[in-house]
Motif scaffolding. Structure first.
Motif, short mmCIF file in Angstrom:
data_model
loop_
_atom_site.label_atom_id
_atom_site.label_comp_id
_atom_site.label_asym_id
_atom_site.label_seq_id
_atom_site.Cartn_x
_atom_site.Cartn_y
_atom_site.Cartn_z
N GLY A 112 -8.71 -71.24 -6.98
CA GLY A 112 -8.77 -71.38 -5.53
C GLY A 112 -8.07 -70.26 -4.76
O GLY A 112 -7.76 -70.42 -3.58
N TYR A 113 -7.82 -69.13 -5.41
CA TYR A 113 -7.10 -68.05 -4.75
C TYR A 113 -7.93 -66.76 -4.64
O TYR A 113 -8.69 -66.43 -5.55
N VAL A 114 -7.75 -66.06 -3.52
CA VAL A 114 -8.23 -64.69 -3.39
C VAL A 114 -6.99 -63.82 -3.18
O VAL A 114 -6.35 -63.90 -2.13
N PRO A 115 -6.59 -63.04 -4.16
CA PRO A 115 -5.36 -62.25 -4.00
C PRO A 115 -5.46 -61.26 -2.85
O PRO A 115 -6.50 -60.62 -2.66
N ASP A 116 -4.38 -61.15 -2.09
CA ASP A 116 -4.30 -60.11 -1.06
C ASP A 116 -4.04 -58.76 -1.70
O ASP A 116 -4.52 -57.74 -1.23
N ALA A 117 -3.22 -58.78 -2.76
CA ALA A 117 -2.88 -57.52 -3.45
C ALA A 117 -2.91 -57.75 -4.95
O ALA A 117 -2.68 -58.86 -5.43
N MET A 118 -3.20 -56.67 -5.67
CA MET A 118 -3.16 -56.70 -7.13
C MET A 118 -2.31 -55.51 -7.58
O MET A 118 -2.62 -54.37 -7.24
N GLU A 127 -13.25 -54.08 -6.03
CA GLU A 127 -14.16 -53.64 -4.96
C GLU A 127 -15.43 -54.49 -4.96
O GLU A 127 -15.95 -54.88 -3.91
N ALA A 128 -15.91 -54.82 -6.17
CA ALA A 128 -17.17 -55.55 -6.26
C ALA A 128 -17.01 -57.06 -6.12
O ALA A 128 -17.80 -57.71 -5.44
N VAL A 129 -15.98 -57.64 -6.76
CA VAL A 129 -15.92 -59.11 -6.80
C VAL A 129 -14.87 -59.68 -5.86
O VAL A 129 -14.86 -60.90 -5.61
N SER A 130 -13.97 -58.86 -5.33
CA SER A 130 -12.91 -59.38 -4.45
C SER A 130 -12.48 -58.29 -3.48
O SER A 130 -11.34 -57.82 -3.52
N PRO A 131 -13.39 -57.87 -2.61
CA PRO A 131 -13.11 -56.69 -1.76
C PRO A 131 -11.88 -56.86 -0.86
O PRO A 131 -11.33 -55.86 -0.39
N ARG A 132 -11.42 -58.10 -0.64
CA ARG A 132 -10.23 -58.30 0.19
C ARG A 132 -8.95 -57.92 -0.55
O ARG A 132 -7.88 -57.76 0.06
N THR A 133 -9.05 -57.82 -1.88
CA THR A 133 -7.86 -57.55 -2.70
C THR A 133 -7.57 -56.04 -2.75
O THR A 133 -8.41 -55.27 -3.20
N VAL A 134 -6.39 -55.66 -2.28
CA VAL A 134 -6.00 -54.25 -2.34
C VAL A 134 -5.28 -53.99 -3.66
O VAL A 134 -4.30 -54.67 -4.00
N VAL A 135 -5.76 -53.02 -4.42
CA VAL A 135 -5.17 -52.69 -5.72
C VAL A 135 -4.12 -51.59 -5.53
O VAL A 135 -4.38 -50.60 -4.85
N HIS A 136 -2.92 -51.81 -6.11
CA HIS A 136 -1.84 -50.84 -5.99
C HIS A 136 -1.39 -50.36 -7.37
O HIS A 136 -1.20 -51.18 -8.28
N SER A 137 -1.16 -49.07 -7.51
CA SER A 137 -0.55 -48.53 -8.72
C SER A 137 0.95 -48.76 -8.69
O SER A 137 1.57 -48.72 -7.63
N ARG A 160 -10.32 -45.75 -3.50
CA ARG A 160 -10.39 -47.21 -3.67
C ARG A 160 -9.06 -47.96 -3.67
O ARG A 160 -9.04 -49.17 -3.48
N VAL A 161 -7.95 -47.29 -3.96
CA VAL A 161 -6.70 -48.05 -4.12
C VAL A 161 -5.78 -47.89 -2.92
O VAL A 161 -5.90 -46.93 -2.14
N GLY A 162 -4.86 -48.83 -2.78
CA GLY A 162 -3.85 -48.79 -1.72
C GLY A 162 -2.73 -47.83 -2.09
O GLY A 162 -2.85 -47.06 -3.04
N ARG A 163 -1.64 -47.89 -1.34
CA ARG A 163 -0.55 -46.94 -1.60
C ARG A 163 0.09 -47.24 -2.95
O ARG A 163 0.10 -48.37 -3.43
#
Lengths: 329, 329
Positions: B176-182, B200-210, B258-261
């Motif tokens: 039941g979750y959509v992560p804001d960040a990964m 990007e494809a399955v959860s575009p709201r999720t920002v991926v961070h290194s 594609r990725v956040g900061r």
């Protein structure tokens, strides 16, 4: 004390599973090539160390607390435990909005006292040489209208623990396996009893075995004798979570006709199992939670060509013991 | 080297997931009250330390090896790695019935050499001060007809690693979750790239961070600069698994848009995260696998009231470092 509890049924365990589902974790059943290689067969490992509070005790505590009638909730709960049971009762009570009192010996490790407090409990300390913890607990229960939560001699605690086996055997079945044996760490016998009842109903081919420290093998000897026998209290073991004086009357009445022979492990075998879990499984297992894995790795039961389900029951290990295990093997 | 690979699609990642499914573990996505409390929000932890061989590297290695044509299988595979990639390639090759050669520096820790051999590889040692490992690897590949398996600059490796995010985001959705960040630990950027493509494809709201060691923050600085920059090779970090000279050309071309900061952590923050994982999560995480958890616990990103997915990528920790982490906090 005479047992007046009826033997729980699989429906009781299914009801417990539904009751605790909103609050407990479904812990993974792992299948590791490294364990298979060590056993020469298929090993399924129930990683109950990943349960909230770090042990299976949460299941029984939650199931028991969820039985408390609304009018009695304000009185809260009381338990005697310096370990996993106390932490599970404290966590469950806080989660359900009830106060909790955990009665612990004054000389319990400070980290365990802190941790129990962090879960929201009031900790009452007593002197284990001059005071009677049962009297202290009863007086607290009487004063506050609190419900005493026993660690294993209780049908709701037993069925709560039994949800572990119901869950694990269902997971095994979904993976295409019917375990030949299920190895369970054993102290007072509550988890063993719950697992024996669940296996009897949903996987009758699976033989459930108790796994104990060799100097606290009361369940193994009681099974051999056909009646409850005690441990020599002068003995010592690193498996603090499962060091109990004797099997419970209620739990033994369930276990005696249902479980296979008892398995025994040495402290060194337990340390090696803890190191194996870190190195090969990436899991943190406490000594009392590693007895079943130790029995498997030490070859206490035939595993070649068979399917063995092994339960790691808790992970609340003292950092010093963990470091000792890492340097041991 | 000029990148001539096309950017993989989500269909490529789905194909990779189907391809590796018979051999890789589906690792659990854990939801721990202790982590939620530390973050002041919802935290979902991908316990990839429970993957076979102890790290996510298995996914990419398996996916790459499963692409080798039947006629080329007898020639086997070769990889340069003293760590998780080498172990993953060795394990995968043995599983698929192929020979493997892992080229490692002579001064690699004996335990890593042993472990790589135990997975079935032939280990070729070289002197890192006088010999060229690429030349050694190429000559082995030419002599034996072996396929070189790169650690990240390869589309099949990237899509294999991407299965981790596809799996985690699917598990999150089922809960039941959509992560804001990964938050993803980052070395050469292969896992980050696979995760960015899947999210990007399955959860575009999720920002991926290194998440990187502060002195090996090449991906963070490259993202800030808009082009690839290198680390000072004189620096040191305990996060050996993710200490790389610079981002890969192919992986950075995927990550840059594609990725956040990028997030940075100190060695001390990593040690504290390892201790937290032992104490609260009962998981063994190696330094390079704990960077994302360290970033979360150190507050490098807003987590209050949000849902954060954090990946623990590997658990092959040196026992001395683990003991140091346990005594640290």
């Amino acid at each position: 004390m005479t047992t007046t509890f009826a033997v729980p049924t699989i429906d009781d365990i299914r009801a417990a599973a539904a009751r605790i589902a909103p609050h407990a974790a479904v812990t993974p059943l792992l299948h590791s090539p490294a364990l298979d290689a060590a056993a020469g067969g298929t090993v399924l490992l129930k990683a109950e160390v990943l349960q909230h509070t770090g042990s299976f005790k949460l299941r029984g505590a939650l199931n028991r607390l969820l039985q408390i009638e609304p009018h009695a909730r304000a009185g809260g709960v009381v338990a005697f435990s310096s370990g996993n049971h106390g932490q599970a009762v404290a966590f469950s009570a806080t989660l359900l909005g009830m106060p909790s009192v955990i009665v612990m010996p004054k000389d319990a490790p400070p980290i365990k006292i802190e941790r129990t407090r962090a879960f929201g409990a009031e900790v009452v300390l007593y002197d284990r040489y001059t005071e009677d913890r049962v009297a202290i607990g009863r007086s607290i229960a009487a004063e506050r209208g609190a419900t005493v939560v026993p660690p294993f001699e209780d049908p709701y605690v037993v069925t709560g623990q039994g949800t572990l086996a119901l869950e694990a055997l269902t997971q095994a079945s979904a993976m295409g396996y019917v375990p030949d044996a299920m190895l369970v760490c054993c102290g007072g016998g509550g988890l063993l009893a719950g697992c024996a009842l669940a296996a009897e109903a949903v996987s009758p081919r699976t033989v459930v075995h108790s796994c104990e420290p060799e100097l606290f093998d009361d369940t193994a000897r009681s099974l051999e004798a056909g009646h409850r026998v005690s441990n020599d209290p002068a003995h010592r073991s690193i498996c603090d979570a499962i060091v109990t004086p004797e099997p419970g009357e209620f739990t033994f009445s369930i276990n005696q006709p249902r479980v296979g022979r008892g398995l025994r492990v040495s402290d060194d075998e337990v340390l090696r199992a803890i190191a194996f879990a870190v190195r090969e499984l990436k899991l943190v297992v406490e000594p009392g939670g590693a007895a079943a894995l130790a029995a498997l790795l030490a070859g206490r039961i035939e595993t070649a060509g068979r399917t063995t389900l092994v339960v790691t029951t808790g992970g609340n290990i003292d950092p010093g013991i963990l470091s000792r295990a890492l340097s041991f093997s």
